[in-house]
Design a protein around this motif. Structure first.
Motif, PDB file in Angstrom:
ATOM      1  N   VAL A 142       0.887  -1.242  -0.016  1.00 47.15           N
ATOM      2  CA  VAL A 142      -0.041  -0.044   0.084  1.00 47.15           C
ATOM      3  C   VAL A 142       0.805   1.203  -0.130  1.00 47.15           C
ATOM      4  CG1 VAL A 142      -1.731   1.397   1.311  1.00 47.15           C
ATOM      5  CG2 VAL A 142      -2.015  -1.211   1.080  1.00 47.15           C
ATOM      6  N   LYS A 143       1.894   1.298   0.915  1.00 46.00           N
ATOM      7  CA  LYS A 143       2.837   2.499   0.601  1.00 46.00           C
ATOM      8  C   LYS A 143       3.602   2.643  -0.433  1.00 46.00           C
ATOM      9  CE  LYS A 143       6.804   4.457   3.394  1.00 46.00           C
ATOM     10  NZ  LYS A 143       7.356   5.020   2.269  1.00 46.00           N
ATOM     11  N   THR A 144       3.834   1.519  -1.317  1.00 41.71           N
ATOM     12  CA  THR A 144       4.310   1.616  -2.465  1.00 41.71           C
ATOM     13  C   THR A 144       3.376   2.370  -3.512  1.00 41.71           C
ATOM     14  OG1 THR A 144       5.692  -0.274  -2.170  1.00 41.71           O
ATOM     15  CG2 THR A 144       5.296   0.361  -4.528  1.00 41.71           C
ATOM     16  N   LEU A 145       2.173   1.710  -3.452  1.00 46.77           N
ATOM     17  CA  LEU A 145       1.101   2.303  -4.321  1.00 46.77           C
ATOM     18  C   LEU A 145       0.809   3.858  -4.245  1.00 46.77           C
ATOM     19  CD1 LEU A 145      -1.482  -0.511  -4.185  1.00 46.77           C
ATOM     20  CD2 LEU A 145       0.229   0.165  -5.947  1.00 46.77           C
ATOM     21  N   VAL A 146       0.934   4.459  -2.661  1.00 47.78           N
ATOM     22  CA  VAL A 146       0.793   5.673  -2.306  1.00 47.78           C
ATOM     23  C   VAL A 146       1.838   6.461  -2.833  1.00 47.78           C
ATOM     24  CG1 VAL A 146       0.856   7.157  -0.304  1.00 47.78           C
ATOM     25  CG2 VAL A 146      -0.594   5.268  -0.296  1.00 47.78           C
ATOM     26  N   ASP A 147       3.242   5.995  -2.618  1.00 50.50           N
ATOM     27  CA  ASP A 147       4.399   6.823  -3.056  1.00 50.50           C
ATOM     28  C   ASP A 147       4.454   6.892  -4.497  1.00 50.50           C
ATOM     29  OD1 ASP A 147       4.942   6.993  -0.368  1.00 50.50           O
ATOM     30  OD2 ASP A 147       6.722   5.338  -0.346  1.00 50.50           O
ATOM     31  N   ALA A 148       3.871   5.839  -5.236  1.00 51.10           N
ATOM     32  CA  ALA A 148       4.027   6.252  -6.854  1.00 51.10           C
ATOM     33  C   ALA A 148       3.186   7.334  -7.333  1.00 51.10           C
ATOM     34  CB  ALA A 148       3.312   4.740  -7.310  1.00 51.10           C
ATOM     35  N   LYS A 149       2.391   7.959  -6.567  1.00 46.47           N
ATOM     36  CA  LYS A 149       1.574   9.226  -6.972  1.00 46.47           C
ATOM     37  C   LYS A 149       0.815   9.087  -8.314  1.00 46.47           C
ATOM     38  CE  LYS A 149       4.644  12.129  -4.274  1.00 46.47           C
ATOM     39  NZ  LYS A 149       3.727  12.055  -3.239  1.00 46.47           N
ATOM     40  N   TYR A 150       0.199   7.998  -8.383  1.00 43.59           N
ATOM     41  CA  TYR A 150      -0.520   7.813  -9.569  1.00 43.59           C
ATOM     42  C   TYR A 150      -1.744   8.873  -9.911  1.00 43.59           C
ATOM     43  CZ  TYR A 150       0.982   3.066  -9.433  1.00 43.59           C
ATOM     44  OH  TYR A 150       1.852   1.696  -9.156  1.00 43.59           O
TER      45      TYR A 150
END
Length: 529
Positions: A142-150
């Motif tokens: 989830v943190k990876t998805l948030v940090d990716a700033k889609y």
């Protein structure tokens, strides 16, 4: 005076010029949560076009995916561990479905098919909801998805995991959609009078008798019950636990910024629409490319008689052997050449004019001038491609929306339906010869093709514009109606009606009371005199 074709050409160029004036949206970062099978084939076409415009993608896929590869030049994949192979589960369901269809269309068979379908859909949603919980419980992911700033989530809401995940990540949401958790997405988005809008699975057109309208309401009730008691609670429980403030899956779907809807009103029956539904039926269709040399030689050898193309889609490998033999025997009688995608046992009655293949360039064959008839199961992709290329359809529906898709073609005189329970060598030959020999089928389908193509912007151009529109503006909330936030009694103005009735009744009662009082006073005065 300029020709009509020239006018449309100028109009198309004008639209393209206007579209080019819109601010560009280069380098968007898009998170994709697709549905496997033929749904992915649609999604991939859209991803390819967006990728060519400079956008990058991350695709969330099942570790046991059928069609979505783990490695691709188009995207970076995130695998979700899946203990169960959904493809095997679906194949078991399909086998039982075809067996039941062969038994006929009795009320008992209809009940069994409906029950099996509901159980299969419920089971599939449960498998995927378990996978969604794994994603949401994985803090590192989830943190990876948030940090990716889609910039947005692009998802197919047939399985609504992407819808929930988009809410959790606070991303604008674009749906590549025809089906949602409760069936046809249009019923969830726009006013849908059951008097002239047939429910999927009913097998009705927009011209219904009284009895058919009664049945249509009953079909809709089953759809609502499935959403309310079987599918909806699975997603609602996840929303309650993982979405701040809680929510429900219906409201999340209705909050989507744009619905890229895989249909149009050349194919579907006219109905009310909402401004954030963009109809892009046939967006995957393109002018045909040359087919492989060996296939072209076979096609040209048919001469003036032309070619019949037969396929039952990506999922169905073969029909039962007794049916397959009957079909092969009929093909062998015809002067046409036949290209047949068939993965099962080779039929013993196969003729020299029939070519069995494991795969075919379906779009290119349908666009070949030698192709006369398309024998198909009625999947949305195949039907829309046949409309685009103007090829009449002999439909053999097997499951899901296929009968309803083919019914729309048949209602417009551009094809014919042959149910599996009715399929014999004689009936198959009769329907096939009708489509080959009666020119009105081809004339009607080519008229649909002209209507489909006569648009200021192609369906794909519209889809690309609206995806980038959402990225440019971080959503499209101004296109969403407030009707979804209203309680049902306010939506139908029942509270207003109750107030008006109360006012009228109070006025009538007051007037009656006043009149009675005046009458009583007059009587009393008369008695005194």
């Amino acid at each position: 005076m300029p020709s009509l074709r020239g006018f449309h050409g100028l109009a198309s160029l004008l639209w393209l010029w206007l579209a080019s004036l819109a601010p560009s949206c280069d380098g968007g970062n898009i998170l994709v949560f697709p549905v496997d099978g033929s749904h992915w084939i649609n999604m991939k076409v859209l991803i390819q076009e967006l990728h060519s415009r400079g956008h990058s993608f991350t695709v969330i896929r099942a570790s046991t995916s059928w069609y979505i590869p783990q490695k691709s030049p188009l995207y970076t994949a995130i695998d979700v561990p899946m203990e169960k192979n959904v493809e095997n589960f679906f194949e078991v369901f399909l086998e039982g479905q075809m067996k039941a269809l062969r038994e006929g269309s009795s009320p008992l068979t209809t009940l069994k098919l409906t029950n099996d379908f509901i159980n299969m859909i419920t089971h599939a949603h449960q498998i995927w909801c378990d996978a969604l919980v794994q994603i949401l419980e994985n803090n590192e992911l989830v943190k990876t998805l948030v940090d990716a700033k889609y910039d947005l989530m692009l998802t197919d809401p047939t399985m609504a995991l992407g819808v929930v995940l988009a809410k959790h990540l606070k991303l604008p949401l674009v749906l590549n959609v025809r089906w949602v958790t409760s069936g046809d997405g249009q019923f969830m988005m726009a006013p849908s009078p059951l008097s002239f809008i047939p429910v999927p699975g009913s097998g009705f057109t927009d011209k219904m008798t009284f009895i058919q309208r009664v049945q249509n309401v009953l079909f809709y009730s089953i759809t609502l019950a499935q959403q309310k008691f079987l599918v909806g609670p699975m997603y609602d429980a996840i929303c309650e636990k993982y979405i701040e403030g809680g929510c429900d899956i219906v409201s999340l779907l209705q909050d989507a910024d744009i619905w890229l809807f895989r249909s149009d009103f050349v194919f579907d029956f006219p109905r009310p629409i909402m401004p954030n539904i963009i109809y892009m039926g046939g967006f995957q269709c393109k002018p045909p490319q040359p087919v492989p040399t060996e296939l072209e030689d076979f096609v040209q050898s048919a001469g003036e008689h032309g070619v019949i193309v037969m396929t039952l889609g990506t999922v169905v490998k073969a029909l039962p052997m007794e049916i397959t033999d009957e079909i092969a025997r009929v093909f062998a009688k015809l002067p046409q050449k036949v290209i047949w995608r068939h993965l099962g046992e080779r039929p013993s009655s196969l003729g020299n004019n029939t070519l069995i293949v494991d795969w075919m360039p379906q779009k290119d064959l349908l666009g070949h001038p030698q192709t006369k008839v398309f024998v198909a199961h009625g999947g949305t992709n195949g039907v829309q491609e046949a409309i685009y290329h103007g090829v009449p359809i002999l439909g053999i529906p097997l499951f899901f929306d296929q009968f309803d898709n083919l019914l729309r073609v048949q209602a417009r005189g551009a094809g014919s339906i042959l149910r599996l329970s009715e399929l014999t060598g004689q009936s198959f030959e009769q329907r096939l010869r009708e489509l080959l020999l009666q020119p009105h089928y081809r004339d009607n389908m080519q008229r649909l093709s002209r209507l489909h193509r006569d648009q200021p912007l192609s369906p794909m151009e519209q889809a690309l514009f609206w995806v980038e529109y959402v990225m440019r503006h971080r959503g499209a909330a101004h296109l969403r109606t407030q009707a979804y936030s209203m309680p049902w009694y306010s939506y139908y103005c029942l509270d207003v009606l109750l107030l008006l009735i109360t006012v009228v009744m109070a006025t009538v009662l007051c007037a009656a009371g006043l009149l009675r009082l005046l009458c009583c006073r007059r009587r009393n005065k008369l008695k005194l005199h």
